[in-house]
Scaffold this active site. Structure first.
Site, PDB file in Angstrom:
ATOM      1  CE  LYS A  58       8.044  -3.198   4.996  1.00 34.99           C
ATOM      2  NZ  LYS A  58       7.714  -1.936   5.666  1.00 34.99           N
ATOM      3  N   GLY A 122      22.670  19.839  10.556  1.00 30.26           N
ATOM      4  CA  GLY A 122      22.487  21.150   9.949  1.00 30.26           C
ATOM      5  C   GLY A 122      21.569  22.000  10.793  1.00 30.26           C
ATOM      6  N   GLY A 190       0.060  -0.542  20.482  1.00 34.73           N
ATOM      7  CA  GLY A 190      -0.313   0.071  19.207  1.00 34.73           C
ATOM      8  C   GLY A 190      -0.399  -0.974  18.109  1.00 34.73           C
ATOM      9  N   GLY A 192      -0.979  -0.440  14.962  1.00 38.71           N
ATOM     10  CA  GLY A 192      -0.920   0.253  13.674  1.00 38.71           C
ATOM     11  C   GLY A 192       0.020  -0.498  12.755  1.00 38.71           C
ATOM     12  CB  VAL A 193       1.854   0.687   9.744  1.00 37.81           C
ATOM     13  CG1 VAL A 193       2.321   0.009   8.489  1.00 37.81           C
ATOM     14  CG2 VAL A 193       0.706   1.613   9.429  1.00 37.81           C
ATOM     15  CD  GLU A 213      -5.016   0.491  18.506  1.00 41.27           C
ATOM     16  OE1 GLU A 213      -3.873   0.330  18.054  1.00 41.27           O
ATOM     17  OE2 GLU A 213      -5.532   1.615  18.650  1.00 41.27           O
ATOM     18  N   GLY A 281       2.779   5.652  16.912  1.00 41.75           N
ATOM     19  CA  GLY A 281       2.859   6.789  16.004  1.00 41.75           C
ATOM     20  C   GLY A 281       4.209   7.490  16.100  1.00 41.75           C
ATOM     21  CG  ASP A 322       7.908  10.824   8.050  1.00 42.86           C
ATOM     22  OD1 ASP A 322       7.231  10.681   7.016  1.00 42.86           O
ATOM     23  OD2 ASP A 322       8.335   9.873   8.733  1.00 42.86           O
ATOM     24  CG  HIS A 454      -5.775 -17.206 -17.007  1.00 41.42           C
ATOM     25  ND1 HIS A 454      -6.534 -17.176 -15.851  1.00 41.42           N
ATOM     26  CD2 HIS A 454      -5.602 -18.513 -17.324  1.00 41.42           C
ATOM     27  CE1 HIS A 454      -6.821 -18.420 -15.501  1.00 41.42           C
ATOM     28  NE2 HIS A 454      -6.266 -19.257 -16.361  1.00 41.42           N
TER      29      HIS A 454
END
Ligand code: FAD
Ligand code: NAI
Length: 475
Positions: A58, A122, A190, A192-193, A213, A281, A322, A454
């Site tokens: 971003k 870990g 790809g 995608g996002v 794609e 992905g 995830d 408005h």
């Protein structure tokens, strides 16, 4: 005697660090283990999201959008810019500063909430006397034990078979966020996002961008009326998007990368680029967790198997974000982290998968919540649709950003809102109202009757709600 905790969280991304904070708020003695290293080898809390995902992408999207606006759109406002130039190193350094602010913010939050942080990997050692022993392998090695374990180890970029990431020419999201100079030609596999967000950043900065794609449909998971509008805008901006391709051999050398592929017409084609981003992905990450040591069940894709409450097959072991089923989104991971902490405390934490918003931070932005028109048709659900174009919205005209629309879908009988789909300016912010509405099981009539400021873009949401009943006022 090893240090003992009520809750040990493995992974300090949005699922892990938020879960750890909530558990500490609920009075538990909490440890969080995270292995991410910054450039100096020190800790960098926040996981994929903070270090190589949501936040840095971003930051670059914002910087590159400023460049695009200054170069191409300020003149429309009577602002003439001459001598515009680009300092990519500074842009990337700013992005790194934003990342560091977020890393440091989490360190502060851990101190404030008395979460004990361990920097290292870990892994499970054993389960003994109702406690799990976890080895932490960092600059020092130690074993700690805990009654509950929350696994939040996230995901990694999926590589194409036979084409490992070298982060110099063949880039994952990590390399894509720290390209040192604008490549003349950039390829992405790809659409995608990540493909669209990263493709937009580097196109705005001057690269010739081609996206390959595999599927014949553009943004297949998105409401297709919205996806078509977005596709039109991206193509107009100069993004080359080829659908229905089959990627073949990829060769990387000193001069760049060559991608052999078959296009939708079945022709053999080759794409030569300076850099190639592979964004096809992500895969759940359980590397180094030693799941076998305690018999933790994984599915055939390597994700940790959980039930609807994020419980694994082991007592008092939970998994979120995830690394488990469901959308790979930071806010989904956070909600699961909170819900698990509350369940450990005997409360009834819950995550409503029907109202998780999605946002693609391109320009125009794409955002949605709930079901698409295609999904409603497939389910045989009777629905009404209302759309309102930003072209007819006063604030959008004043902004000089009238691409896109708001589309609302409501049940044909009860009028309950079933989905809202937005392509256009600030869709990421507009979607929040729609999420609230759906959580409260609002009808389109409810939104239509609520007073919206408005001039604001949110009036387009109200007008889309009016359009469901065929009574828009401004179109
Ligand atoms: P992660 O954030 O991956 O964190 C896992 C952490 O666990 C990491 O720090 C890792 O080092 C650590 N770890 C792993 N194994 C171990 C171990 N054995 N011991 C110790 N530590 C371990 N989502 C959005 O909602 N909005 C966006 O705008 C957005 N943009 C994105 C942009 C990009 C380029 C990418 C790649 C992703 C983006 N995402 C976005 C997705 C988002 O980043 C993930 O959904 C989110 O980070 C998942 O959180 P998590 O806590 O499950 O895992
Ligand atoms: P994605 O799942 O969004 O898109 C991958 C695309 O690659 C799909 O369109 C797919 O059809 C295509 N593909 C797969 N294999 C292919 C092949 N062999 N050849 C050509 N095309 C192929 O995945 P992406 O973009 O890598 O992002 C991963 C995840 O990260 C997202 O699904 C999302 O969960 C998260 N993310 C979220 C963001 C946000 O919320 N704004 C931003 C970036 C990522």
């Amino acid at each position: 005697m090893s240090k003992q905790f009520d809750v040990i969280v493995i992974g300090g991304g949005p699922g892990g660090y938020i879960g750890a904070i909530r558990a500490a708020q609920l009075g538990f003695n909490v440890a969080c283990i995270d292995e991410w290293k910054n450039a100096k080898g020190g800790p960098a809390l926040g996981g994929t999201c903070t270090n190589v995902g949501c936040i840095p992408s971003k930051a670059l999207l914002q910087s590159s959008e400023h460049f695009e606006q200054a170069g191409h759109h300020f003149a429309d406002h009577g602002i003439n810019v001459s001598g515009l130039s680009l300092d990519v190193a500074k842009m990337v350094a700013r992005k790194d500063t934003v990342v560091k602010q977020n890393n440091d913010g989490i360190v502060y939050l851990f101190k404030k909430n008395k979460v004990t942080f361990f920097h290292g990997r870990g892994s499970f050692v054993a389960a003994k006397d109702n406690l799990y022993e976890i080895k932490v392998a960092g600059t020092v090695e130690e074993t700690i034990s805990g009654k509950h374990v929350v696994i939040a180890t996230g995901s990694n970029a999926r590589a194409l078979p036979g084409t490992p990431f070298d982060e110099a020419n063949i880039l994952s999201n990590d390399g894509a966020l720290r390209i040192g100079a604008v490549p003349k030609k950039l390829g992405l596999i790809g659409s995608g996002v990540i493909g669209l967000e990263m493709g937009s950043v580097w196109r705005r900065l001057g690269a010739e961008v081609t996206v390959l794609e595999g599927l014949p449909t553009f943004l297949g998971a998105v409401d297709q009326q919205i996806a078509k509008e977005a596709h039109k805008a991206f193509v107009k901006q100069g993004l080359k998007i080829e659908l229905g391709v089959k990627v073949g051999e990829i060769k990387s050398g000193k001069k760049g990368v060559s991608v052999a592929y078959t296009n939708a017409k079945g022709e053999a084609v080759s794409l030569d680029v300076d850099k190639l981003i592979i964004s096809i992905g992500r895969v759940a990450n359980t590397i180094g967790l030693a799941a076998d040591a305690v018999g933790l069940a994984l599915d055939e894709r390597g994700a940790i198997v959980v039930d609807g409450d994020c419980k694994t097959n082991l007592p008092n072991v939970w998994a979120v974000g995830d690394v488990v089923r469901g959308p790979m989104l930071a806010h989904k991971a956070e909600e699961e982290g909170v819900a698990v902490a509350e369940r450990i405390a005997g409360q009834h934490g819950h995550v409503n998968f029907n109202t998780i918003p999605w946002v693609i931070y391109t320009n125009p932005e794409i955002a949605w919540v709930g079901q698409t028109e295609e999904q409603l048709k497939a389910a045989g659900r009777a629905y009404k649709a209302g759309t309102f174009p930003f072209m007819a919205n006063g604030r959008a005209r004043a902004l000089g950003d009238t691409t896109g629309m708001v589309k609302m879908l409501a049940d044909a009988v009860t009028d309950e809102i079933l989905g809202v789909h937005i392509v256009g300016p600030m869709a990421s912010e507009l979607i929040a109202e729609c999420v609230v509405a759906m959580e409260f099981r609002a009808s389109s009539e409810d939104i239509a009757r609520i007073c919206h400021a408005h001039p604001s873009l949110s009036e387009a949401t109200k007008e889309a709600a009016l359009a469901v009943d065929k009574r828009t006022l401004n179109f």
